[in-house]
Design a protein around this motif. Structure first.
Motif, PDB file in Angstrom:
ATOM      1  N   ALA A  63      16.865  68.877 -58.654  1.00 48.51           N
ATOM      2  CA  ALA A  63      17.785  68.782 -57.510  1.00 48.51           C
ATOM      3  C   ALA A  63      19.221  68.562 -57.962  1.00 48.51           C
ATOM      4  O   ALA A  63      20.167  69.083 -57.351  1.00 48.51           O
ATOM      5  CB  ALA A  63      17.341  67.654 -56.583  1.00 48.51           C
ATOM      6  N   VAL A  64      19.404  67.794 -59.025  1.00 47.35           N
ATOM      7  CA  VAL A  64      20.746  67.534 -59.554  1.00 47.35           C
ATOM      8  C   VAL A  64      21.366  68.837 -60.054  1.00 47.35           C
ATOM      9  O   VAL A  64      22.520  69.170 -59.740  1.00 47.35           O
ATOM     10  CB  VAL A  64      20.700  66.489 -60.687  1.00 47.35           C
ATOM     11  N   TRP A  65      20.594  69.593 -60.832  1.00 46.46           N
ATOM     12  CA  TRP A  65      21.113  70.860 -61.373  1.00 46.46           C
ATOM     13  C   TRP A  65      21.292  71.900 -60.268  1.00 46.46           C
ATOM     14  O   TRP A  65      22.195  72.753 -60.344  1.00 46.46           O
ATOM     15  CB  TRP A  65      20.170  71.381 -62.456  1.00 46.46           C
ATOM     16  N   LYS A  66      20.471  71.854 -59.235  1.00 40.93           N
ATOM     17  CA  LYS A  66      20.637  72.781 -58.106  1.00 40.93           C
ATOM     18  C   LYS A  66      21.965  72.540 -57.402  1.00 40.93           C
ATOM     19  O   LYS A  66      22.626  73.491 -56.948  1.00 40.93           O
ATOM     20  CB  LYS A  66      19.491  72.612 -57.107  1.00 40.93           C
ATOM     21  N   ALA A  67      22.347  71.264 -57.282  1.00 41.70           N
ATOM     22  CA  ALA A  67      23.622  70.943 -56.648  1.00 41.70           C
ATOM     23  C   ALA A  67      24.778  71.548 -57.448  1.00 41.70           C
ATOM     24  O   ALA A  67      25.729  72.104 -56.877  1.00 41.70           O
ATOM     25  CB  ALA A  67      23.793  69.429 -56.534  1.00 41.70           C
ATOM     26  N   LEU A  68      24.694  71.455 -58.772  1.00 48.30           N
ATOM     27  CA  LEU A  68      25.734  72.041 -59.616  1.00 48.30           C
ATOM     28  C   LEU A  68      25.710  73.563 -59.523  1.00 48.30           C
ATOM     29  O   LEU A  68      26.767  74.217 -59.453  1.00 48.30           O
ATOM     30  CB  LEU A  68      25.544  71.598 -61.066  1.00 48.30           C
ATOM     31  N   HIS A  98      18.399  75.009 -66.578  1.00 47.65           N
ATOM     32  CA  HIS A  98      17.762  73.704 -66.412  1.00 47.65           C
ATOM     33  C   HIS A  98      16.848  73.676 -65.180  1.00 47.65           C
ATOM     34  O   HIS A  98      15.766  73.087 -65.210  1.00 47.65           O
ATOM     35  CB  HIS A  98      18.831  72.608 -66.286  1.00 47.65           C
ATOM     36  N   VAL A  99      17.291  74.327 -64.108  1.00 45.47           N
ATOM     37  CA  VAL A  99      16.472  74.366 -62.893  1.00 45.47           C
ATOM     38  C   VAL A  99      15.180  75.122 -63.151  1.00 45.47           C
ATOM     39  O   VAL A  99      14.093  74.681 -62.766  1.00 45.47           O
ATOM     40  CB  VAL A  99      17.243  75.012 -61.719  1.00 45.47           C
ATOM     41  N   PHE A 100      15.280  76.276 -63.799  1.00 44.37           N
ATOM     42  CA  PHE A 100      14.094  77.089 -64.061  1.00 44.37           C
ATOM     43  C   PHE A 100      13.075  76.307 -64.900  1.00 44.37           C
ATOM     44  O   PHE A 100      11.862  76.448 -64.725  1.00 44.37           O
ATOM     45  CB  PHE A 100      14.471  78.375 -64.799  1.00 44.37           C
ATOM     46  N   ASP A 114      10.706  77.607 -57.509  1.00 51.59           N
ATOM     47  CA  ASP A 114      11.620  77.553 -56.364  1.00 51.59           C
ATOM     48  C   ASP A 114      12.470  78.824 -56.356  1.00 51.59           C
ATOM     49  O   ASP A 114      13.167  79.128 -57.332  1.00 51.59           O
ATOM     50  CB  ASP A 114      12.510  76.309 -56.464  1.00 51.59           C
ATOM     51  N   SER A 115      12.428  79.553 -55.259  1.00 52.35           N
ATOM     52  CA  SER A 115      13.154  80.826 -55.196  1.00 52.35           C
ATOM     53  C   SER A 115      14.655  80.628 -55.049  1.00 52.35           C
ATOM     54  O   SER A 115      15.444  81.490 -55.470  1.00 52.35           O
ATOM     55  CB  SER A 115      12.643  81.656 -54.015  1.00 52.35           C
ATOM     56  N   GLY A 116      15.072  79.503 -54.465  1.00 54.09           N
ATOM     57  CA  GLY A 116      16.484  79.270 -54.180  1.00 54.09           C
ATOM     58  C   GLY A 116      17.397  79.422 -55.381  1.00 54.09           C
ATOM     59  O   GLY A 116      18.389  80.185 -55.325  1.00 54.09           O
ATOM     60  N   PRO A 117      17.131  78.740 -56.494  1.00 50.35           N
ATOM     61  CA  PRO A 117      17.999  78.867 -57.675  1.00 50.35           C
ATOM     62  C   PRO A 117      18.050  80.292 -58.230  1.00 50.35           C
ATOM     63  O   PRO A 117      19.105  80.743 -58.689  1.00 50.35           O
ATOM     64  CB  PRO A 117      17.356  77.907 -58.685  1.00 50.35           C
ATOM     65  N   HIS A 118      16.913  80.994 -58.180  1.00 54.22           N
ATOM     66  CA  HIS A 118      16.908  82.379 -58.643  1.00 54.22           C
ATOM     67  C   HIS A 118      17.861  83.226 -57.799  1.00 54.22           C
ATOM     68  O   HIS A 118      18.631  84.043 -58.331  1.00 54.22           O
ATOM     69  CB  HIS A 118      15.493  82.966 -58.559  1.00 54.22           C
ATOM     70  N   LEU A 159      28.866  78.471 -66.178  1.00 57.83           N
ATOM     71  CA  LEU A 159      28.277  77.168 -65.887  1.00 57.83           C
ATOM     72  C   LEU A 159      27.088  77.317 -64.943  1.00 57.83           C
ATOM     73  O   LEU A 159      26.096  76.579 -65.052  1.00 57.83           O
ATOM     74  CB  LEU A 159      29.331  76.238 -65.277  1.00 57.83           C
ATOM     75  N   GLY A 160      27.184  78.320 -64.041  1.00 59.24           N
ATOM     76  CA  GLY A 160      26.068  78.569 -63.129  1.00 59.24           C
ATOM     77  C   GLY A 160      24.807  78.960 -63.884  1.00 59.24           C
ATOM     78  O   GLY A 160      23.708  78.488 -63.580  1.00 59.24           O
ATOM     79  N   ALA A 161      24.965  79.802 -64.868  1.00 58.64           N
ATOM     80  CA  ALA A 161      23.810  80.227 -65.674  1.00 58.64           C
ATOM     81  C   ALA A 161      23.237  79.046 -66.446  1.00 58.64           C
ATOM     82  O   ALA A 161      22.008  78.900 -66.598  1.00 58.64           O
ATOM     83  CB  ALA A 161      24.234  81.342 -66.626  1.00 58.64           C
ATOM     84  N   TYR A 162      24.126  78.176 -66.941  1.00 57.75           N
ATOM     85  CA  TYR A 162      23.694  76.984 -67.683  1.00 57.75           C
ATOM     86  C   TYR A 162      22.877  76.049 -66.770  1.00 57.75           C
ATOM     87  O   TYR A 162      21.811  75.549 -67.154  1.00 57.75           O
ATOM     88  CB  TYR A 162      24.925  76.266 -68.224  1.00 57.75           C
ATOM     89  N   ALA A 163      23.396  75.845 -65.542  1.00 56.39           N
ATOM     90  CA  ALA A 163      22.679  74.985 -64.593  1.00 56.39           C
ATOM     91  C   ALA A 163      21.347  75.615 -64.204  1.00 56.39           C
ATOM     92  O   ALA A 163      20.319  74.925 -64.084  1.00 56.39           O
ATOM     93  CB  ALA A 163      23.537  74.747 -63.351  1.00 56.39           C
TER      94      ALA A 163
END
Length: 674
Positions: A472-477, A496-498, A504-508, A489-493
């Protein structure tokens, strides 16, 4: 013939002389037997006790009365250094009252009713030194008192020390454990009880089923159900209601319904259990249908009923349904007490009417911390950051101590409204109130910094967190990187989410959108291929609108609605008019590799636009329009609806997964900070 009378008004000396010299007292014949009134339990043991030395406590209620009323059972002693601290026990010790089982039971029941465990221990100690020290009935009453007051260690100690036990003894302890969230302890006692040859009753089974409902799965509940069948209690209304509730808590609604339908007689608890089960499972229509069926069966809804149906209306945003049920509460003479008022308040806030929520708050019988938190949540979700801060400060001013939920609400409000300094201040204020930040608080601060464009500072905050960052922390970033188009930075975050939450489909989708915005279609294809290989599916976007108690659902390019031609025609008309007053389609939100014209076409029939067109067709001019969406509203739709609100001169309220957007006269309550 002797008469049994009560002395209503006398003094010690007058009473003593009347008895000693055979004289009449206040017109009472000298042959009359005299007793103090102690409910129906106490008798006067001796009159010589009225010769108390001067300065000693007056008996009963002083020199003017010898009546001990029910309300005086737990009256404190006035004797200095009293060994018991209770007036009634002092009278027993002095011989003025003769103790019996009924008197002790009444004292213990008073302690139970008022939760006076300290006084209960005193009475227990007194009984230990009386002729009733081994009395099973009194022991059961003491055990029940401890259990009901939550003093379970005292209850267990007494249970283990009792020389004899019966079914009531075991049931009292099982109920105590069950009612105080010690399900395992309650369930362990049951086989031991059966081992001693004791047969459970309806109270035993009801408590065991309550405990079973608190376990991780339905295994224990099904075993207890089998014993209910064995002992013939499955059709008992109390046990049956507990069975319905137990199955409903595990979302086993079919099993709950079978038990419910099999009950020869039902009560409010049976209905409430099934309604609450449907509500918890997200089956709002079934819950409301059961509510109406309950009324047709002549059962009066209780606070629990109303709480469940208000929760349903809150989750679906069904304001009209909620208003109808609120009217029913008023008509039935119900008061906005405890959780019912709080649930009603929450329903209005979640359904888009923060003004009605405030009216409910002002009318609550008692405004508890939950009430304040609910209003704070409402202000936060409606993007009213400054009002949230004012509300929080008012809480502190009048002395209401905030908890972790309070701080989460005010931090969310600051994040949604861009109140950076205030949010960081309140995060630090948690230390003053000795509240340890939880993951949710850290997520909110990352979101606060990220929305403000301070992405490097947000990353630094994550790395310095005293706890391990969660998905959830990395999703916020990641969300902030999408907002500010920071691809690296988005790819870096996202990496971590993956790793932490691969399904979770949202980060993808967020990462795919970041790449698409930058025109990196190869990377978009790579992310989508990754989703396909992992079996991750994007949740389809949909919007719905409630009109005349009917919910109408729409998806993008919807061709299933029976009035689709009228809806499409209406939106095309509206779209042309808002372009004339300044609306320009934002094609950057079409994340497909197609030409400009096709991008504009793709934008035109998003689900919220179709829902809006339908609402304009079906609602009277000037009335507010409320639309709900299962994902976040897109930027182009947000822009278009602003222009529509100006064009038709109506308030349009859109609730997405994060917040409410109140559109009016060409602007939004979020001030485009979302």
């Amino acid at each position: 013939m002797n008469k049994h009378i009560v002395i209503l008004c006398t003094s010690k000396s007058t009473l003593y002389n009347a008895i000693l010299h055979g004289k009449s007292c206040f017109g009472i014949p000298n042959k009359t037997s005299i007793s103090t009134r102690f409910g129906s339990y106490a008798t006067l043991a001796s009159f010589t006790d009225f010769e108390a030395s001067e300065g000693e406590e007056e008996d009963c209620c002083g020199s003017s009365s010898c009546i001990i009323q029910d309300k005086d059972l737990l009256r404190r002693s006035q004797i200095r250094n009293s060994p018991t601290g209770l007036h009634v026990l002092d009278l027993i010790d002095r011989g003025s009252l003769e103790a019996n089982r009924a008197l002790y039971n009444n004292l213990l029941k008073k302690c139970t009713h008022f939760g006076k465990v300290k006084e209960g221990r005193v009475v227990h100690s007194h009984i230990v030194h009386s002729q009733f020290k081994d009395d099973l009935v009194i022991h059961n009453t003491i055990l029940n008192m401890y259990a009901k007051c939550g003093a379970l260690d005292d209850a267990r100690k007494l249970f283990d020390e009792m020389p004899s036990k019966d079914m009531v003894t075991w049931t009292a302890l099982i109920s105590g454990y069950s009612q105080n969230d010690r399900a395992e302890d309650a369930l362990v006692l049951f086989p031991q009880m059966l081992h001693f040859g004791l047969q459970p009753n309806q109270f035993t089974f009801s408590s065991l089923l309550k405990a079973s409902g608190a376990r991780p799965n339905d295994k224990h509940g099904r075993l207890v159900h089998a014993f209910c069948l064995k002992y013939g209690y499955d059709s008992n209304v109390y046990v049956g209601s507990s069975l319905v509730d137990m199955y409903a808590r595990f979302n086993l609604i079919n099993e709950a319904r079978v038990v419910f339908d099999g009950l020869v007689s039902k009560n409010e608890v049976s209905w409430n259990a099934l309604i609450a089960g449907h509500a918890r499972k997200g089956e709002g229509e079934h819950a409301l249908s059961m509510f109406r069926e309950m009324q047709r069966a002549d059962f009066k809804p209780t606070h629990f009923t109303y709480s469940s149906v208000f929760s349903v209306c809150a989750s679906t945003g069904s304001l009209e349904q909620g208003k109808w049920i609120h009217a029913h509460v008023i008509k039935s003479g119900g008061k906005l007490v405890s959780f019912v008022g709080n649930t009603l308040l929450y329903m209005y806030a979640k359904s888009g009417s923060i003004e009605d929520a405030k009216k409910v708050f002002d009318r609550l019988v008692k405004q508890e911390l939950v009430s304040w938190n609910s209003m704070l949540t409402g202000y936060a979700q409606h993007g009213l950051g400054k009002e949230s801060v004012q509300w929080f400060e008012e809480m502190l001013r009048i002395g209401i101590e905030p908890n972790h939920v309070t701080f989460l609400c005010v931090l969310s409000a600051c994040s949604h409204a861009g109140l950076l300094d205030e949010g960081l201040y309140y995060f630090e204020l948690m230390k003053k109130h000795v509240i340890e930040p939880q993951v949710s608080h850290y997520v909110t601060i990352v979101d606060l910094l990220g929305r403000a464009g301070l992405l490097d500072r947000a990353l630094k905050f994550i790395r310095e967190m005293p706890i391990e960052p969660t998905a959830a922390v990395w999703k916020a970033l990641l969300g902030a990187c999408r907002m500010h188009k920071n691809m690296e930075l988005g790819a870096y975050a996202a990496e971590h989410v993956f790793e932490l939450d691969p399904y979770d489909s949202g980060p993808h989708v967020l990462l795919s959108n970041i790449y698409a915005s930058a025109g990196r279609w190869g990377d978009v294809a790579k992310v989508r291929r990754m989703m396909k290989e992992s079996g991750v599916k994007k949740e389809p976007a949909c919007s719905w609108v409630e009109i005349e108690n009917a919910v109408h659902l729409f998806v993008a390019n919807d061709d299933a609605h029976p009035q689709r031609e009228d809806i499409y025609r209406k939106w095309e008309e509206i779209s042309g008019k808002i372009k004339e007053i300044g609306y320009v389609p934002d094609t950057s939100h079409v994340l497909l590799f197609v030409d400009q014209h096709e991008r504009e076409v793709k934008l035109q029939y998003h689900s919220e636009k179709l829902a809006l067109a339908f609402a304009l067709l079906k609602t009277p001019p000037g009335s507010p329009i409320r639309i709900k969406k299962n994902i976040r509203v897109c930027g182009d739709c947000h822009s278009a609806i602003k222009f529509v609100s100006k064009l038709v001169d109506r308030e349009i309220i859109v609730r997405d997964t994060n917040r409410f957007h109140h559109f009016h006269d060409g602007s939004c309550s979020c001030r485009d900070y979302w």
